[in-house]
Design a protein around this motif. Sequence first.
Motif, PDB file in Angstrom:
ATOM      1  N   LYS A  73      29.559  37.586  17.212  1.00 45.97           N
ATOM      2  CA  LYS A  73      28.820  38.399  16.245  1.00 45.97           C
ATOM      3  C   LYS A  73      28.868  39.876  16.637  1.00 45.97           C
ATOM      4  N   ARG A  74      28.827  40.118  17.934  1.00 41.42           N
ATOM      5  CA  ARG A  74      28.889  41.495  18.439  1.00 41.42           C
ATOM      6  C   ARG A  74      30.255  42.131  18.137  1.00 41.42           C
ATOM      7  N   HIS A  75      31.308  41.352  18.282  1.00 42.28           N
ATOM      8  CA  HIS A  75      32.662  41.867  18.060  1.00 42.28           C
ATOM      9  C   HIS A  75      33.080  41.819  16.591  1.00 42.28           C
ATOM     10  N   PHE A  76      32.460  40.928  15.844  1.00 45.05           N
ATOM     11  CA  PHE A  76      32.797  40.786  14.417  1.00 45.05           C
ATOM     12  C   PHE A  76      31.511  40.819  13.579  1.00 45.05           C
ATOM     13  N   PRO A  77      30.868  41.972  13.481  1.00 46.54           N
ATOM     14  CA  PRO A  77      29.611  42.032  12.718  1.00 46.54           C
ATOM     15  C   PRO A  77      29.782  41.632  11.251  1.00 46.54           C
ATOM     16  N   GLU A  78      30.990  41.776  10.716  1.00 47.54           N
ATOM     17  CA  GLU A  78      31.252  41.374   9.333  1.00 47.54           C
ATOM     18  C   GLU A  78      31.889  39.986   9.236  1.00 47.54           C
ATOM     19  N   GLY A  79      32.081  39.330  10.361  1.00 43.97           N
ATOM     20  CA  GLY A  79      32.643  37.992  10.363  1.00 43.97           C
ATOM     21  C   GLY A  79      34.147  37.967  10.621  1.00 43.97           C
ATOM     22  N   ILE A  80      34.683  36.747  10.781  1.00 46.62           N
ATOM     23  CA  ILE A  80      36.082  36.506  11.139  1.00 46.62           C
ATOM     24  C   ILE A  80      36.827  35.946   9.927  1.00 46.62           C
ATOM     25  N   ASP A  81      37.953  36.567   9.586  1.00 47.63           N
ATOM     26  CA  ASP A  81      38.793  36.047   8.502  1.00 47.63           C
ATOM     27  C   ASP A  81      39.760  34.982   9.007  1.00 47.63           C
ATOM     28  N   ILE A  82      40.329  35.220  10.191  1.00 48.87           N
ATOM     29  CA  ILE A  82      41.367  34.336  10.744  1.00 48.87           C
ATOM     30  C   ILE A  82      41.031  34.017  12.193  1.00 48.87           C
ATOM     31  N   TYR A  83      41.034  32.723  12.521  1.00 52.63           N
ATOM     32  CA  TYR A  83      40.876  32.306  13.911  1.00 52.63           C
ATOM     33  C   TYR A  83      42.103  31.508  14.314  1.00 52.63           C
ATOM     34  N   PHE A  84      42.783  31.961  15.360  1.00 53.78           N
ATOM     35  CA  PHE A  84      43.915  31.221  15.911  1.00 53.78           C
ATOM     36  C   PHE A  84      43.380  30.409  17.081  1.00 53.78           C
ATOM     37  N   GLU A  85      43.254  29.110  16.877  1.00 53.14           N
ATOM     38  CA  GLU A  85      42.549  28.207  17.793  1.00 53.14           C
ATOM     39  C   GLU A  85      43.466  27.657  18.881  1.00 53.14           C
ATOM     40  N   ASN A  86      43.106  27.958  20.129  1.00 57.17           N
ATOM     41  CA  ASN A  86      43.868  27.457  21.271  1.00 57.17           C
ATOM     42  C   ASN A  86      43.030  26.641  22.257  1.00 57.17           C
ATOM     43  N   VAL A  87      41.691  26.640  22.118  1.00 51.36           N
ATOM     44  CA  VAL A  87      40.876  26.056  23.191  1.00 51.36           C
ATOM     45  C   VAL A  87      39.938  24.927  22.760  1.00 51.36           C
ATOM     46  N   GLY A  88      39.388  24.968  21.546  1.00 52.58           N
ATOM     47  CA  GLY A  88      38.469  23.917  21.108  1.00 52.58           C
ATOM     48  C   GLY A  88      37.103  24.010  21.759  1.00 52.58           C
ATOM     49  N   GLY A  89      36.327  22.926  21.640  1.00 51.16           N
ATOM     50  CA  GLY A  89      35.026  22.836  22.286  1.00 51.16           C
ATOM     51  C   GLY A  89      34.020  23.865  21.803  1.00 51.16           C
ATOM     52  N   PRO A  90      33.188  24.394  22.715  1.00 51.29           N
ATOM     53  CA  PRO A  90      32.129  25.339  22.336  1.00 51.29           C
ATOM     54  C   PRO A  90      32.638  26.592  21.633  1.00 51.29           C
ATOM     55  N   MET A  91      33.852  27.035  21.965  1.00 51.22           N
ATOM     56  CA  MET A  91      34.383  28.230  21.307  1.00 51.22           C
ATOM     57  C   MET A  91      34.600  27.976  19.814  1.00 51.22           C
ATOM     58  N   LEU A  92      35.160  26.841  19.477  1.00 47.46           N
ATOM     59  CA  LEU A  92      35.359  26.510  18.064  1.00 47.46           C
ATOM     60  C   LEU A  92      34.028  26.429  17.342  1.00 47.46           C
ATOM     61  N   ASP A  93      33.037  25.814  17.969  1.00 43.69           N
ATOM     62  CA  ASP A  93      31.713  25.722  17.362  1.00 43.69           C
ATOM     63  C   ASP A  93      31.133  27.111  17.074  1.00 43.69           C
ATOM     64  N   ALA A  94      31.295  28.031  18.032  1.00 42.90           N
ATOM     65  CA  ALA A  94      30.771  29.392  17.859  1.00 42.90           C
ATOM     66  C   ALA A  94      31.527  30.142  16.772  1.00 42.90           C
TER      67      ALA A  94
END
Length: 354
Positions: free
Chosen positions: A228-249
């Motif tokens: 939220k701090r880095h993307f105050p307007e939200g994320i358009d694209i997420y390139f997923e490499n790790v899964g787990g808690p990061m994906l949830d966030a």
Amino acid sequence: MEREASASASAVARNRKVVLRGYIDRAPREDDMEFVDGGDVALRVPGGAGGPAVLVKNLYLSCDPYMRGRMRDFQGSYIPPFKPGSPIEGFGVGRVIDSTHPGFSAGDFVSGMTGWEDYSLITKPEQLRKIQQSDIPLSYHLGLLGMPGFTAYVGFYEICSPKKGEFVFVSAASGAVGQIVGQLAKLHGCYVVGSAGTDQKVELLKEKFGFDAAFNYKEEPDLAAALKRHFPEGIDIYFENVGGPMLDAVLLNMRIHGRIAVCGMVSQHGLTAPAGIHNLFSLVSKRIEMKGFIQSDYLHLFPQFVDDITKHYREGKIAYVEDMSIGLESGPAAFVGLFSGKNVGKQVVCVSQD
């Protein structure tokens, strides 16, 4: 006559190997693999090869997270498991020693699937690619111009459908795939943030690869708040490499009509009970597209990829970092290190520079 000149019938060499000792159901350890002397190998394609074949001397071998899945006794994947007692397989770059295939000659440099050994007999040479000698190092054909680079290319352009000005987040961003995704996104005119597991890697993302921002996920007690701090307007694209808690966030921070390209989930590879995902309802409320992919489904784009990335690299628009381990015997430690983040950049094993 050409083949007769390429290899002497009496020429032999020692063939060292890294073999899988047995199947595992946990994170890999060095002692799951064994470095052995495979005895002498004739430097010639044997007469009973069963069809056109190529004998290569392996020069560089690639360490990739997907190889962990091949250490399980599981037949339901897109690629079969390794065979215990046999050399581990992976992408490699080698020099042709002898060939009975009309498309390859002694002295050619090739890339493709090979064994973790000094010499490999390739019985499906149609899967090899001949490397045209250029100013680009041979080992880069395992990363920048190989499977990881191609994974980044098709994942970003074909799965993410990026638009200029969009907000892009890349996890495991300093790795073989992530470093290229982030730079392609910057070239496309996107705002790019990456996460990594050390302060050194965070600096690499910002200083070497040109990410707009980066953070050390291990120092963030609340990943959703960090995003939220880095993307105050939200994320358009997420390139997923790790899964787990990061994906949830990430799911909590996606924008409406966002896209998630699921390349890998390295945090889950060693777990017998993978972590569950709690925020999947975000897919519905935000109309998010989330798609897994395998680069081999897009091989028709490979020539275009090589042309594009080569051009970017030569023009200084893409930087590339690899982590080179020296000697075939260093292979097990190099591979195991992937799963604790020891590598900085693309992990490669140098077998020989001959």
